[in-house]
Design a protein around this motif. Sequence first.
Motif, PDB file in Angstrom:
ATOM      1  N   LEU A  13      69.546 -78.979  75.219  1.00  0.00           N
ATOM      2  CA  LEU A  13      70.177 -78.443  76.317  1.00  0.00           C
ATOM      3  C   LEU A  13      70.401 -79.647  77.483  1.00  0.00           C
ATOM      4  O   LEU A  13      70.790 -79.823  78.512  1.00  0.00           O
ATOM      5  CB  LEU A  13      69.670 -77.215  77.006  1.00  0.00           C
ATOM      6  CG  LEU A  13      69.705 -76.034  76.308  1.00  0.00           C
ATOM      7  CD1 LEU A  13      68.717 -75.046  76.823  1.00  0.00           C
ATOM      8  CD2 LEU A  13      70.924 -75.429  75.954  1.00  0.00           C
ATOM      9  N   ARG A  42      74.549 -71.811  84.886  1.00  0.00           N
ATOM     10  CA  ARG A  42      75.634 -71.272  84.065  1.00  0.00           C
ATOM     11  C   ARG A  42      76.363 -72.650  83.386  1.00  0.00           C
ATOM     12  O   ARG A  42      76.687 -72.441  81.953  1.00  0.00           O
ATOM     13  CB  ARG A  42      76.582 -70.734  85.250  1.00  0.00           C
ATOM     14  CG  ARG A  42      78.006 -70.337  84.673  1.00  0.00           C
ATOM     15  CD  ARG A  42      77.698 -69.342  83.563  1.00  0.00           C
ATOM     16  NE  ARG A  42      77.251 -67.838  84.194  1.00  0.00           N
ATOM     17  CZ  ARG A  42      77.134 -66.891  83.386  1.00  0.00           C
ATOM     18  NH1 ARG A  42      77.406 -66.921  82.096  1.00  0.00           N
ATOM     19  NH2 ARG A  42      76.657 -65.840  83.735  1.00  0.00           N
ATOM     20  N   PRO A  43      76.417 -73.737  83.932  1.00  0.00           N
ATOM     21  CA  PRO A  43      77.399 -74.767  83.356  1.00  0.00           C
ATOM     22  C   PRO A  43      76.553 -75.141  81.857  1.00  0.00           C
ATOM     23  O   PRO A  43      77.226 -75.269  80.759  1.00  0.00           O
ATOM     24  CB  PRO A  43      77.365 -75.989  84.065  1.00  0.00           C
ATOM     25  CG  PRO A  43      77.287 -75.383  85.430  1.00  0.00           C
ATOM     26  CD  PRO A  43      76.478 -74.139  85.128  1.00  0.00           C
ATOM     27  N   VAL A  44      75.230 -75.190  81.732  1.00  0.00           N
ATOM     28  CA  VAL A  44      74.425 -75.625  80.661  1.00  0.00           C
ATOM     29  C   VAL A  44      74.609 -74.559  79.559  1.00  0.00           C
ATOM     30  O   VAL A  44      74.788 -74.995  78.460  1.00  0.00           O
ATOM     31  CB  VAL A  44      72.863 -75.796  81.117  1.00  0.00           C
ATOM     32  CG1 VAL A  44      72.210 -76.147  79.885  1.00  0.00           C
ATOM     33  CG2 VAL A  44      72.754 -76.931  82.024  1.00  0.00           C
ATOM     34  N   TRP A  45      74.473 -73.189  80.064  1.00  0.00           N
ATOM     35  CA  TRP A  45      74.529 -72.271  78.997  1.00  0.00           C
ATOM     36  C   TRP A  45      75.979 -72.157  78.461  1.00  0.00           C
ATOM     37  O   TRP A  45      76.079 -71.904  77.420  1.00  0.00           O
ATOM     38  CB  TRP A  45      74.126 -70.984  79.577  1.00  0.00           C
ATOM     39  CG  TRP A  45      74.727 -69.625  79.073  1.00  0.00           C
ATOM     40  CD1 TRP A  45      75.651 -68.613  79.261  1.00  0.00           C
ATOM     41  CD2 TRP A  45      74.091 -69.466  77.699  1.00  0.00           C
ATOM     42  NE1 TRP A  45      75.600 -67.774  78.279  1.00  0.00           N
ATOM     43  CE2 TRP A  45      74.881 -67.982  77.378  1.00  0.00           C
ATOM     44  CE3 TRP A  45      73.253 -69.555  76.792  1.00  0.00           C
ATOM     45  CZ2 TRP A  45      74.550 -67.429  76.215  1.00  0.00           C
ATOM     46  CZ3 TRP A  45      73.065 -68.974  75.501  1.00  0.00           C
ATOM     47  CH2 TRP A  45      73.577 -67.900  75.321  1.00  0.00           C
ATOM     48  N   GLU A  46      76.949 -72.329  79.334  1.00  0.00           N
ATOM     49  CA  GLU A  46      78.411 -72.212  78.684  1.00  0.00           C
ATOM     50  C   GLU A  46      78.725 -73.195  77.761  1.00  0.00           C
ATOM     51  O   GLU A  46      79.378 -73.113  76.767  1.00  0.00           O
ATOM     52  CB  GLU A  46      79.360 -72.018  79.787  1.00  0.00           C
ATOM     53  CG  GLU A  46      79.067 -70.958  80.825  1.00  0.00           C
ATOM     54  CD  GLU A  46      79.693 -69.696  80.114  1.00  0.00           C
ATOM     55  OE1 GLU A  46      80.263 -69.639  78.881  1.00  0.00           O
ATOM     56  OE2 GLU A  46      79.406 -68.692  80.712  1.00  0.00           O
ATOM     57  N   GLU A  47      78.153 -74.334  77.962  1.00  0.00           N
ATOM     58  CA  GLU A  47      78.381 -75.776  77.106  1.00  0.00           C
ATOM     59  C   GLU A  47      77.823 -75.355  75.748  1.00  0.00           C
ATOM     60  O   GLU A  47      78.369 -75.727  74.666  1.00  0.00           O
ATOM     61  CB  GLU A  47      77.876 -76.809  77.555  1.00  0.00           C
ATOM     62  CG  GLU A  47      78.138 -78.105  76.810  1.00  0.00           C
ATOM     63  CD  GLU A  47      77.616 -79.635  77.130  1.00  0.00           C
ATOM     64  OE1 GLU A  47      77.406 -80.423  76.788  1.00  0.00           O
ATOM     65  OE2 GLU A  47      76.690 -79.178  78.477  1.00  0.00           O
ATOM     66  N   GLN A  48      76.669 -74.781  75.627  1.00  0.00           N
ATOM     67  CA  GLN A  48      76.090 -74.616  74.254  1.00  0.00           C
ATOM     68  C   GLN A  48      76.089 -73.356  73.664  1.00  0.00           C
ATOM     69  O   GLN A  48      75.331 -73.221  72.525  1.00  0.00           O
ATOM     70  CB  GLN A  48      74.595 -75.102  74.699  1.00  0.00           C
ATOM     71  CG  GLN A  48      74.453 -76.556  74.994  1.00  0.00           C
ATOM     72  CD  GLN A  48      74.753 -77.556  74.105  1.00  0.00           C
ATOM     73  OE1 GLN A  48      74.679 -77.395  72.830  1.00  0.00           O
ATOM     74  NE2 GLN A  48      75.074 -78.890  74.287  1.00  0.00           N
ATOM     75  N   ARG A  49      76.425 -72.273  74.305  1.00  0.00           N
ATOM     76  CA  ARG A  49      76.021 -70.894  73.948  1.00  0.00           C
ATOM     77  C   ARG A  49      76.718 -70.832  72.553  1.00  0.00           C
ATOM     78  O   ARG A  49      76.119 -69.919  71.585  1.00  0.00           O
ATOM     79  CB  ARG A  49      76.711 -69.716  74.754  1.00  0.00           C
ATOM     80  CG  ARG A  49      78.175 -70.026  75.145  1.00  0.00           C
ATOM     81  CD  ARG A  49      78.655 -68.925  76.169  1.00  0.00           C
ATOM     82  NE  ARG A  49      78.187 -67.492  75.584  1.00  0.00           N
ATOM     83  CZ  ARG A  49      78.394 -66.726  76.733  1.00  0.00           C
ATOM     84  NH1 ARG A  49      78.987 -66.931  78.113  1.00  0.00           N
ATOM     85  NH2 ARG A  49      78.173 -65.374  76.165  1.00  0.00           N
ATOM     86  N   LYS A  51      76.952 -72.577  70.070  1.00  0.00           N
ATOM     87  CA  LYS A  51      76.393 -73.689  68.927  1.00  0.00           C
ATOM     88  C   LYS A  51      75.006 -74.065  69.156  1.00  0.00           C
ATOM     89  O   LYS A  51      74.221 -74.670  68.268  1.00  0.00           O
ATOM     90  CB  LYS A  51      77.244 -74.973  68.849  1.00  0.00           C
ATOM     91  CG  LYS A  51      77.188 -75.547  70.217  1.00  0.00           C
ATOM     92  CD  LYS A  51      78.053 -76.853  70.395  1.00  0.00           C
ATOM     93  CE  LYS A  51      78.172 -77.337  71.855  1.00  0.00           C
ATOM     94  NZ  LYS A  51      79.142 -78.559  71.919  1.00  0.00           N
TER      95      LYS A  51
END
Length: 240
Positions: A13, A42-49, A51
């Motif tokens: 992350l 939120r942006p960190v989660w949305e980028e990786q959720r 994969k």
Amino acid sequence: MQADLEEGLARVLRVPVSLTVAGRTDAGVHATGQVAHADLQRPVWEEQRGKLVRRLRGVLPRDIAVRAVREVPFDFDARFSALARHYVYRLTDVDAGPDPLRRADTVGWPRRLDADAMAAAAAPLVGLHDFAAFCRRREGATTIRTLLDLRVTREGDLVRVHASADAFCHSMVRSLVGALTAVGESRRTADWPAALLRSSERSSEVPVVPPGGLTLLRVDYPPDDELAARAEVTRAVRPT
């Protein structure tokens, strides 16, 4: 395990991650149903959720696997929202010891065990009690627990001790199993473990079995709309 997972998440992350886990297990104890949560932007989660599980597989040690990740309500707390934790302890009293493929999670017991006597000793321990005799006391922590289930079953040479509670104090499951094995070996009578509930201090007579036989199987949670209320109840100090 927690430190390794936090490090792996931070690598993937690219932000520091602090986990709250459902149950802190002793070194050597296994978990097939551990639950943990972390607060992320939120942006960190949305980028990786989509994969994250696959990427974690590439950075975690081989003895750690993340099966799934998902977004949970803000009120969710992996530790304090839990309704119950379910464990199993596996022993075998066969002369040859554990099957080589199960040596990591099954303890080879050196003496024959009477599983029926162990089951009879386990039954009176179920319910709300002060388990001080079976716990390593921690400053400010209560030893009052609600033991929801304590069962002993035998299948051939394999003896399983199933334990469920709202929460367990430090070394409680391994101590309960230790007391039951003393009964199973006929070193103690079936009423001895329940008699220990009258003690307000850790009993030096209670053996603590090795950690390798213990596995955290599952953690239960209430519906999403009851998470906050459950966490509030759990954080409250239990009556003495």
